[in-house]
Structures are given as C-alpha cells and as structure tokens.
Design a protein around this motif. Structure first.
Motif, PDB file in Angstrom:
ATOM      1  N   LEU A   1       0.841  -1.214   0.000  1.00  0.00           N
ATOM      2  CA  LEU A   1       0.000   0.000   0.000  1.00  0.00           C
ATOM      3  C   LEU A   1       0.867   1.251   0.000  1.00  0.00           C
ATOM      4  N   GLU A   2       1.895   1.235   0.818  1.00  0.00           N
ATOM      5  CA  GLU A   2       2.795   2.394   0.902  1.00  0.00           C
ATOM      6  C   GLU A   2       3.467   2.652  -0.442  1.00  0.00           C
ATOM      7  N   LYS A   3       3.881   1.577  -1.123  1.00  0.00           N
ATOM      8  CA  LYS A   3       4.528   1.721  -2.427  1.00  0.00           C
ATOM      9  C   LYS A   3       3.566   2.293  -3.465  1.00  0.00           C
ATOM     10  N   ILE A   4       2.322   1.821  -3.456  1.00  0.00           N
ATOM     11  CA  ILE A   4       1.335   2.325  -4.422  1.00  0.00           C
ATOM     12  C   ILE A   4       1.058   3.804  -4.173  1.00  0.00           C
ATOM     13  N   GLN A   5       0.853   4.150  -2.914  1.00  0.00           N
ATOM     14  CA  GLN A   5       0.520   5.536  -2.570  1.00  0.00           C
ATOM     15  C   GLN A   5       1.697   6.479  -2.820  1.00  0.00           C
ATOM     16  N   GLY A   6       2.899   5.929  -2.879  1.00  0.00           N
ATOM     17  CA  GLY A   6       4.081   6.756  -3.122  1.00  0.00           C
ATOM     18  C   GLY A   6       4.547   6.776  -4.563  1.00  0.00           C
ATOM     19  N   LEU A   7       3.788   6.145  -5.469  1.00  0.00           N
ATOM     20  CA  LEU A   7       4.197   6.102  -6.870  1.00  0.00           C
ATOM     21  C   LEU A   7       4.250   7.510  -7.463  1.00  0.00           C
ATOM     22  N   ASP A   8       5.306   7.786  -8.173  1.00  0.00           N
ATOM     23  CA  ASP A   8       5.489   9.109  -8.780  1.00  0.00           C
ATOM     24  C   ASP A   8       4.948   9.074 -10.209  1.00  0.00           C
TER      25      ASP A   8
ATOM     26  N   PHE B   1      -2.460   8.697 -15.263  1.00  0.00           N
ATOM     27  CA  PHE B   1      -2.062   7.283 -15.270  1.00  0.00           C
ATOM     28  C   PHE B   1      -2.660   6.549 -14.085  1.00  0.00           C
ATOM     29  N   SER B   2      -2.615   7.166 -12.918  1.00  0.00           N
ATOM     30  CA  SER B   2      -3.134   6.538 -11.702  1.00  0.00           C
ATOM     31  C   SER B   2      -4.618   6.223 -11.837  1.00  0.00           C
ATOM     32  N   SER B   3      -5.388   7.172 -12.330  1.00  0.00           N
ATOM     33  CA  SER B   3      -6.832   6.967 -12.460  1.00  0.00           C
ATOM     34  C   SER B   3      -7.167   5.884 -13.469  1.00  0.00           C
ATOM     35  N   ALA B   4      -6.344   5.777 -14.514  1.00  0.00           N
ATOM     36  CA  ALA B   4      -6.604   4.781 -15.563  1.00  0.00           C
ATOM     37  C   ALA B   4      -6.226   3.376 -15.129  1.00  0.00           C
ATOM     38  N   ASN B   5      -5.315   3.252 -14.155  1.00  0.00           N
ATOM     39  CA  ASN B   5      -4.737   1.941 -13.863  1.00  0.00           C
ATOM     40  C   ASN B   5      -4.854   1.464 -12.422  1.00  0.00           C
TER      41      ASN B   5
ATOM     42  N   GLY C   1      -0.554  -0.858 -14.479  1.00  0.00           N
ATOM     43  CA  GLY C   1      -0.364  -0.417 -13.102  1.00  0.00           C
ATOM     44  C   GLY C   1       0.551  -1.349 -12.339  1.00  0.00           C
ATOM     45  N   PHE C   2       0.346  -2.647 -12.520  1.00  0.00           N
ATOM     46  CA  PHE C   2       1.201  -3.638 -11.862  1.00  0.00           C
ATOM     47  C   PHE C   2       2.662  -3.458 -12.267  1.00  0.00           C
ATOM     48  N   MET C   3       2.913  -3.312 -13.571  1.00  0.00           N
ATOM     49  CA  MET C   3       4.289  -3.166 -14.054  1.00  0.00           C
ATOM     50  C   MET C   3       4.942  -1.907 -13.488  1.00  0.00           C
ATOM     51  N   PHE C   4       4.174  -0.821 -13.387  1.00  0.00           N
ATOM     52  CA  PHE C   4       4.718   0.423 -12.826  1.00  0.00           C
ATOM     53  C   PHE C   4       5.079   0.216 -11.360  1.00  0.00           C
ATOM     54  N   LEU C   5       4.214  -0.498 -10.648  1.00  0.00           N
ATOM     55  CA  LEU C   5       4.442  -0.727  -9.219  1.00  0.00           C
ATOM     56  C   LEU C   5       5.679  -1.568  -8.957  1.00  0.00           C
ATOM     57  N   VAL C   6       5.852  -2.653  -9.699  1.00  0.00           N
ATOM     58  CA  VAL C   6       6.893  -3.632  -9.352  1.00  0.00           C
ATOM     59  C   VAL C   6       8.222  -3.360 -10.042  1.00  0.00           C
TER      60      VAL C   6
END
Length: 267
Positions: free
Chosen positions: A37-44, A49-53, A80-85
């Motif tokens: 959750l912390e990683k998702i909320q901190g994505l730059d 992009f955030s709303s779409a994914n 979204g998954f690829m951006f996160l990981v």
C-alpha cells in the motif's frame, strides 16, 4: 527455476477486465500488505495514469490466526502492476514478474479471444489529452472520465478500445479524430456570434446535457422494465435534442471549449 503461478492464482476479473490486487501482490512477493500500500501511494506517476490503472476500495483481509481487519485494497491493471513492481528487484522477483505478465496475457486471451488491433500510440496520446481536458470540467475527474470510457466500450482500459472503434470513441469524447487516423470534413461555423460570457454558458449547458444523457442511459433499461413514463419522456426529450447538440459540437464545440478553459484558467 521457473515459478509456476497460474492466471487463477494472480488475476481477478471485474467487468471483463483482468486485474490483480495489492493483496495478491503482497502474498506472491512475500511482502506485508501495508508495504505494498505504501509503495502504491508513493508512486510518482501522473493523476491521469493513476486513475486509468488503479482503483481503491475497503475490504476485510486476513491478518493471521483466523483474524481479519478492514483495509484499503487496490485493484490494478497490467500497466499499473508493471509500474508498481519496477522497483522490486532480485532473481525471484524477476521470475514472479514474468509469471504475472504471462498470467495477465493468458486471462486477457480467455476474455477477449484472439487479440484485435488496438489504438495506435498517436491515438492513445490523443485520448489522454482529451481526457485531461474533460477532467478539468466542473464535476469531472480523471477517474470518472476514464470510468465512462470503460463502461461505454466494456474494456479494461481505454487502450483496449479496438482501433476500428476509434471514431466512435472520439464521438463519445466529443472531439475530432487526429489527422491522418480518420479524416472528417470540418464545417465552419456561421450565423450568430457569441460573446465570451454567452459562449461559456452555452458550453456549460452542453456539458450538463452530455452528463444527463450518460446518467439516464444507465437507467434506461430499468425505466423500460418498470414502464416509468416520466423517465422515458425525459429520455425522448434528450434524444430529440441530440442532432442539435451534435451539430453544435461539430461546428463550434472546440471554440466554445477553448473559450471556457481560457476563462476558467484566468480566474
């Protein structure tokens, strides 16, 4: 050694859209859910992009020994998954990423069948730009605009709209197709000239008409089933106005919108 994970282990399907969740990502990568959750909320990444994914909801999750607690849970698309990981490193993480990509592709093939031609990169950028413009109209947001595209075209993300429906997508978003993709004759506006203030009011009326059509479209089936004559009459009135609205959009819509955005930006 290859990690054997299937699409059923990793992917959930909502509204014909393959997704994964922050809970599944935490489980498979061996991380605490709070960390993910912390990683998702901190994505730059951009709001666009955030709303779409990514989307978030509250859900009860297991915390061990049969106990549960309510937590925020994110659903995310493949992008979204690829951006996160991207920041998850190591040999095991690389194997999990590969398994996830295969699982997304496998589930997408089950849902959509043989892949069809999707929007080209220029078309995608055109849609992104138009969504950004609409998201700044009062009452809209990136999430609601992208959500309306997903609902209208029954796709996971706007990128999944088939290329042969690009013109239909442009009509839905009330914009002209980009030059070179689809060519549509322009009609120059003639007749009454509007001052800036009147143009702004007319544009706001057009936007609210479009929003009313979208809202009532979702209720139309129920109105027919219940034989709700007042709602059906409203729907008939809106349909009567469609040709006039479409003509306004085609002839002076872009000027009205530009004028509106300039006035809003000047405040």
């Amino acid at each position: 050694m290859t990690i054997a994970l299937t699409s059923n282990d990793l992917i959930v399907v909502h509204h014909n859209q393959p997704l994964t969740t922050s809970v599944k990502v935490a489980e498979v990568f061996g991380r605490r859910h709070a960390y993910v959750l912390e990683k998702i909320q901190g994505l730059d990444c951009s709001e666009n992009f955030s709303s779409a994914n990514f989307s978030v909801h509250d859900q009860e999750i297991a915390i061990g020994k049969g106990a549960k607690r309510k937590s925020k849970v994110y659903e995310m698309t493949k992008d979204g998954f690829m951006f996160l990981v991207m920041g998850f490193t190591g040999k095991k993480a690389a194997q999990i990423k590969e398994a996830y990509i295969n699982a997304f592709n496998e589930m997408a093939e089950k849902i959509y069948g043989t892949p069809t031609a999707r929007l080209t990169p220029p078309q995608q950028r055109h849609v992104q730009k138009r969504v950004s413009e609409l998201a700044h109209v009062p009452g809209n947001s990136y999430r609601t605009v992208y959500g309306s595209i997903k609902d209208q075209f029954q796709v996971g993300t706007y990128k999944d709209v088939p290329a042969d429906r690009y013109q239909e997508l442009c009509e839905f978003l009330h914009c002209e197709p980009i030059e070179g993709e689809l060519i549509q004759a322009e009609t120059s506006s003639q007749g009454v000239e509007l001052d800036s203030s009147a143009g702004t009011r007319l544009y706001v009326l057009m936007i609210h008409y479009e929003r009313a059509c979208q809202e009532l479209q979702s209720l139309y089936a129920a109105a027919r089933a219940l034989d709700s004559k007042p709602l059906l009459r409203v729907w008939d009135h809106l349909n009567e106005a469609r040709p006039a609205h479409k003509d306004l959009r085609r002839t002076i819509g872009s000027r009205l919108e530009s004028n509106y955005l300039q006035r809003v930006g000047a405040r």
